[in-house]
Motif scaffolding. Structure first.
Motif, PDB file in Angstrom:
ATOM      1  N   GLY A 145       0.716  -1.350   0.082  1.00 37.85           N
ATOM      2  CA  GLY A 145      -0.215  -0.194   0.276  1.00 37.85           C
ATOM      3  C   GLY A 145       0.863   1.211  -0.132  1.00 37.85           C
ATOM      4  O   GLY A 145       1.878   1.289   0.307  1.00 37.85           O
ATOM      5  N   GLU A 146       0.515   2.456  -0.256  1.00 32.92           N
ATOM      6  CA  GLU A 146       1.223   3.792  -0.730  1.00 32.92           C
ATOM      7  C   GLU A 146       1.693   4.359   1.088  1.00 32.92           C
ATOM      8  O   GLU A 146       3.207   4.880   0.812  1.00 32.92           O
ATOM      9  N   GLU A 147       0.472   3.680   2.504  1.00 33.95           N
ATOM     10  CA  GLU A 147       1.039   4.826   3.017  1.00 33.95           C
ATOM     11  C   GLU A 147       1.297   4.039   4.486  1.00 33.95           C
ATOM     12  O   GLU A 147       1.419   4.087   5.707  1.00 33.95           O
TER      13      GLU A 147
ATOM     14  N   PRO B 261      -4.786   3.888  -0.840  1.00 33.78           N
ATOM     15  CA  PRO B 261      -5.881   4.210  -0.122  1.00 33.78           C
ATOM     16  C   PRO B 261      -7.259   5.428  -0.417  1.00 33.78           C
ATOM     17  O   PRO B 261      -8.337   5.540  -0.681  1.00 33.78           O
ATOM     18  N   ILE B 262      -6.483   6.509  -0.738  1.00 32.33           N
ATOM     19  CA  ILE B 262      -7.427   7.626  -1.757  1.00 32.33           C
ATOM     20  C   ILE B 262      -6.099   8.019  -3.200  1.00 32.33           C
ATOM     21  O   ILE B 262      -5.124   8.307  -2.654  1.00 32.33           O
ATOM     22  N   ASP B 263      -6.569   7.828  -4.373  1.00 35.65           N
ATOM     23  CA  ASP B 263      -5.294   8.565  -5.494  1.00 35.65           C
ATOM     24  C   ASP B 263      -6.734   9.610  -5.440  1.00 35.65           C
ATOM     25  O   ASP B 263      -7.343   9.451  -6.006  1.00 35.65           O
ATOM     26  N   GLY B 264      -5.653  10.384  -5.506  1.00 37.38           N
ATOM     27  CA  GLY B 264      -6.206  11.739  -6.563  1.00 37.38           C
ATOM     28  C   GLY B 264      -6.608  12.725  -4.762  1.00 37.38           C
ATOM     29  O   GLY B 264      -7.683  13.601  -4.544  1.00 37.38           O
ATOM     30  N   THR B 265      -5.302  12.903  -3.568  1.00 38.58           N
ATOM     31  CA  THR B 265      -5.161  13.430  -2.658  1.00 38.58           C
ATOM     32  C   THR B 265      -5.572  14.991  -3.063  1.00 38.58           C
ATOM     33  O   THR B 265      -6.208  15.324  -1.833  1.00 38.58           O
ATOM     34  N   THR B 266      -4.947  15.480  -4.102  1.00 37.86           N
ATOM     35  CA  THR B 266      -4.308  16.961  -4.152  1.00 37.86           C
ATOM     36  C   THR B 266      -6.199  17.170  -3.820  1.00 37.86           C
ATOM     37  O   THR B 266      -6.932  18.184  -3.810  1.00 37.86           O
TER      38      THR B 266
ATOM     39  N   THR C  37      -3.857  13.090 -19.232  1.00 38.17           N
ATOM     40  CA  THR C  37      -2.259  12.860 -18.478  1.00 38.17           C
ATOM     41  C   THR C  37      -2.443  13.192 -16.937  1.00 38.17           C
ATOM     42  O   THR C  37      -3.189  13.372 -16.851  1.00 38.17           O
ATOM     43  N   GLY C  38      -1.048  13.019 -16.632  1.00 36.94           N
ATOM     44  CA  GLY C  38      -1.115  13.172 -15.082  1.00 36.94           C
ATOM     45  C   GLY C  38       0.353  14.103 -14.835  1.00 36.94           C
ATOM     46  O   GLY C  38       1.462  14.488 -15.774  1.00 36.94           O
ATOM     47  N   PHE C  39       0.468  14.917 -13.889  1.00 38.16           N
ATOM     48  CA  PHE C  39       2.053  15.787 -13.445  1.00 38.16           C
ATOM     49  C   PHE C  39       2.448  15.221 -12.009  1.00 38.16           C
ATOM     50  O   PHE C  39       2.003  14.975 -11.371  1.00 38.16           O
ATOM     51  N   SER C  40       3.749  15.008 -12.419  1.00 36.14           N
ATOM     52  CA  SER C  40       4.210  14.045 -11.153  1.00 36.14           C
ATOM     53  C   SER C  40       4.710  15.571 -10.243  1.00 36.14           C
ATOM     54  O   SER C  40       4.400  16.219  -9.952  1.00 36.14           O
ATOM     55  N   TYR C  41       4.981  15.028  -8.767  1.00 34.62           N
ATOM     56  CA  TYR C  41       4.778  15.998  -8.185  1.00 34.62           C
ATOM     57  C   TYR C  41       6.101  16.427  -7.633  1.00 34.62           C
ATOM     58  O   TYR C  41       6.421  17.409  -7.063  1.00 34.62           O
ATOM     59  N   ASP C  42       6.921  16.055  -8.619  1.00 36.45           N
ATOM     60  CA  ASP C  42       8.538  16.566  -8.946  1.00 36.45           C
ATOM     61  C   ASP C  42       8.713  17.646  -9.553  1.00 36.45           C
ATOM     62  O   ASP C  42       8.454  17.533 -10.919  1.00 36.45           O
TER      63      ASP C  42
ATOM     64  N   ARG D  29      -7.198  16.066 -21.129  1.00 39.02           N
ATOM     65  CA  ARG D  29      -7.895  16.127 -19.617  1.00 39.02           C
ATOM     66  C   ARG D  29      -6.263  15.527 -18.871  1.00 39.02           C
ATOM     67  O   ARG D  29      -5.408  15.067 -18.880  1.00 39.02           O
ATOM     68  N   ARG D  30      -5.772  16.038 -17.677  1.00 31.98           N
ATOM     69  CA  ARG D  30      -6.082  15.742 -15.935  1.00 31.98           C
ATOM     70  C   ARG D  30      -6.966  16.452 -14.737  1.00 31.98           C
ATOM     71  O   ARG D  30      -6.590  17.080 -14.248  1.00 31.98           O
ATOM     72  N   ALA D  31      -7.419  14.889 -15.160  1.00 34.33           N
ATOM     73  CA  ALA D  31      -8.082  14.834 -14.176  1.00 34.33           C
ATOM     74  C   ALA D  31      -7.625  15.100 -12.082  1.00 34.33           C
ATOM     75  O   ALA D  31      -8.486  15.162 -11.257  1.00 34.33           O
ATOM     76  N   GLY D  32      -6.567  14.061 -12.261  1.00 34.46           N
ATOM     77  CA  GLY D  32      -5.562  14.209 -10.989  1.00 34.46           C
ATOM     78  C   GLY D  32      -5.616  13.017  -9.932  1.00 34.46           C
ATOM     79  O   GLY D  32      -5.563  12.817  -8.971  1.00 34.46           O
ATOM     80  N   ALA D  33      -5.996  12.171 -10.569  1.00 32.73           N
ATOM     81  CA  ALA D  33      -6.216  10.782 -10.161  1.00 32.73           C
ATOM     82  C   ALA D  33      -6.289   9.200 -10.920  1.00 32.73           C
ATOM     83  O   ALA D  33      -6.866   8.830 -12.268  1.00 32.73           O
ATOM     84  N   ALA D  34      -4.468   8.927 -11.113  1.00 34.37           N
ATOM     85  CA  ALA D  34      -4.555   7.965 -12.459  1.00 34.37           C
ATOM     86  C   ALA D  34      -5.529   6.855 -12.678  1.00 34.37           C
ATOM     87  O   ALA D  34      -5.884   6.213 -13.465  1.00 34.37           O
TER      88      ALA D  34
ATOM     89  N   TYR E  61      -1.195   8.477 -20.564  1.00 29.76           N
ATOM     90  CA  TYR E  61       0.167   7.877 -20.682  1.00 29.76           C
ATOM     91  C   TYR E  61       0.543   8.979 -19.314  1.00 29.76           C
ATOM     92  O   TYR E  61      -0.167  10.036 -19.260  1.00 29.76           O
ATOM     93  N   GLU E  62       1.449   8.586 -18.134  1.00 30.34           N
ATOM     94  CA  GLU E  62       2.003   9.105 -17.660  1.00 30.34           C
ATOM     95  C   GLU E  62       2.814   9.012 -16.846  1.00 30.34           C
ATOM     96  O   GLU E  62       3.318   7.783 -17.048  1.00 30.34           O
ATOM     97  N   VAL E  63       4.304   9.372 -16.591  1.00 31.61           N
ATOM     98  CA  VAL E  63       5.550   9.094 -16.188  1.00 31.61           C
ATOM     99  C   VAL E  63       5.092   9.403 -14.678  1.00 31.61           C
ATOM    100  O   VAL E  63       4.734   9.773 -14.030  1.00 31.61           O
TER     101      VAL E  63
ATOM    102  N   TRP F 118       0.446   1.028  -6.973  1.00 30.66           N
ATOM    103  CA  TRP F 118      -0.771   1.068  -6.223  1.00 30.66           C
ATOM    104  C   TRP F 118      -1.826   2.301  -7.500  1.00 30.66           C
ATOM    105  O   TRP F 118      -2.625   2.188  -7.087  1.00 30.66           O
ATOM    106  N   ASP F 119      -0.238   3.018  -7.942  1.00 29.54           N
ATOM    107  CA  ASP F 119      -1.884   4.010  -9.236  1.00 29.54           C
ATOM    108  C   ASP F 119      -2.165   3.627 -10.157  1.00 29.54           C
ATOM    109  O   ASP F 119      -3.799   3.759 -10.718  1.00 29.54           O
ATOM    110  N   TYR F 120      -1.530   1.911 -11.017  1.00 26.78           N
ATOM    111  CA  TYR F 120      -1.898   1.786 -11.661  1.00 26.78           C
ATOM    112  C   TYR F 120      -2.268  -0.155 -12.245  1.00 26.78           C
ATOM    113  O   TYR F 120      -3.103  -0.841 -12.792  1.00 26.78           O
TER     114      TYR F 120
HETATM  115  C1  IPD Z   1      -1.231  10.909  -7.542  1.00 22.16           C
HETATM  116  C2  IPD Z   1      -3.049  11.156  -9.007  1.00 22.16           C
HETATM  117  C3  IPD Z   1      -2.172  11.568  -9.808  1.00 22.16           C
HETATM  118  C4  IPD Z   1      -0.952  11.600 -10.471  1.00 22.16           C
HETATM  119  C5  IPD Z   1       0.355  11.457  -9.712  1.00 22.16           C
HETATM  120  C6  IPD Z   1      -0.191  10.270  -8.382  1.00 22.16           C
HETATM  121  P1  IPD Z   1      -2.256  10.510  -4.939  1.00 22.16           P
HETATM  122  O1  IPD Z   1      -1.664   9.699  -6.947  1.00 22.16           O
HETATM  123  O2  IPD Z   1      -3.041   9.564  -9.182  1.00 22.16           O
HETATM  124  O3  IPD Z   1      -3.368  11.870 -10.585  1.00 22.16           O
HETATM  125  O4  IPD Z   1      -0.425  12.544 -11.311  1.00 22.16           O
HETATM  126  O5  IPD Z   1       1.503  10.343 -10.194  1.00 22.16           O
HETATM  127  O6  IPD Z   1       0.966  10.147  -8.013  1.00 22.16           O
HETATM  128  O7  IPD Z   1      -0.665  10.759  -4.984  1.00 22.16           O
HETATM  129  O8  IPD Z   1      -3.325  10.899  -5.035  1.00 22.16           O
HETATM  130  O9  IPD Z   1      -2.557   8.620  -4.659  1.00 22.16           O
END
Ligand code: IPD
Ligand code: CA
Ligand code: CA
Length: 265
Positions: A71-73, A88-93, A159-164, A186-191, A207-209, A214-216
């Motif tokens: 798990g992620e956490e 547990p929560i994909d799309g925390t932001t 697609t999505g964007f990294s936190y880095d 589209r960038r919805a925010g939950a992979a 697509y996403e880097v 746990w995301d996919y």
């Molecule tokens: C994030 C989401 C987001 C993706 C990030 C993931 P989190 O997961 O899936 O769409 O762009 O790469 O880390 O951090 O909300 O569980």
């Protein structure tokens, strides 16, 4: 044909997913979210992420103590049996802001690495996407399938964007090459939901880097059982390097386009 044991795993995942989603719904407005940051100042985790993972882990391993858990956490539990792969929560932001795109993602993998069950609960809308290996993909008990869009120029691509920060800037550069070749982005925010939306024909490509298993994990099975393809640039498996998905045609065209942009896509 799905193995009967797989339906037991699905049933357990459905019960854990429903309880987790209910906990998130109850917590959202009632409690201080106790936000902390992880890999970067933009990468948040809340108390609700941690509590929800605890609930899922307890339910799954309570019912099947011999299983593993990734798990992620929380700390990984290894096993020679089934391993549960959980976000547990994909799309925390989105969850923190109340932007209504966040999900619970649960997958069951066997020892060979094959995903047998994938379940993604869209918490805000109460929708449940799920698939079993060989058994098809469903949204609330209705069978779903990827779109039949047959040209990237007509494809809606998410697609999505990294936190880095550095990775994110590179991703934005890649996007400048992609956006002129597709219908829209589209960038919805939950992979996990990006993959489920693809499985249900709500987008044509993704697509996403930088994703984690746990995301996919769950979403990949849901796309494949809906007739789609998920892989990376040089393999038929998604990876942290990059995850690419679509129907057969869009996957091929999108991957070719991304290959011309190098690994920072
Ligand atoms: C994030 C989401 C987001 C993706 C990030 C993931 P989190 O997961 O899936 O769409 O762009 O790469 O880390 O951090 O909300 O569980
Ligand atoms: Ca995630
Ligand atoms: Ca998460």
């Amino acid at each position: 044909m799905t193995n009967p044991g797989t339906y037991e795993l699905l049933n357990l995942a459905q019960r854990a997913g429903a309880q987790a989603a209910e906990h998130i719904r109850q917590s959202r407005y009632g409690k201080d979210l106790e936000i902390q940051t992880k890999s970067s100042p933009t990468d948040m985790v809340t108390m609700v992420d941690k509590e929800t993972e605890g609930i899922i882990k307890e339910m799954l391993l309570g019912a099947r103590p011999q299983d593993g858990f990734l798990g992620e956490e929380s700390a990984e539990v290894t096993s020679n049996e089934i391993t549960w792969v959980v976000d547990p929560i994909d799309g925390t932001t989105n969850f923190v802001y109340g932007f209504p795109v966040f999900a619970v993602s649960i997958a069951a993998r066997d020892f060979s690495g094959a995903t047998l069950v994938g379940l993604v609960v869209d918490v805000y809308h109460g929708d449940c996407f799920y698939a079993t290996l060989g058994g098809g993909s469903f949204l609330n008990n209705r069978s779903i399938a990827v779109s039949n869009t047959n040209s990237l120029s007509q494809a809606l691509v998410s697609t999505g964007f990294s936190y880095d920060k550095v990775t994110r800037v590179a991703q934005a550069k890649t996007l400048t090459h992609i956006i002129g070749e597709v219908r829209d982005i589209r960038r919805a925010g939950a992979a996990s939901l990006d993959l489920c939306y693809l499985a249900a024909g709500r987008v044509d490509g993704y697509y996403e880097v930088g994703l984690w298993p746990w995301d996919y994990a769950a979403g990949t099975l849901i796309v494949r059982e809906a007739g789609g393809v998920v892989g990376s640039l040089n393999s038929d498996q998604p990876s942290q390097e990059i995850t690419v998905a679509g129907n057969t045609t869009i996957f091929k065209e999108l991957r070719e386009l991304l290959l011309t942009d190098g690994p920072s896509a």
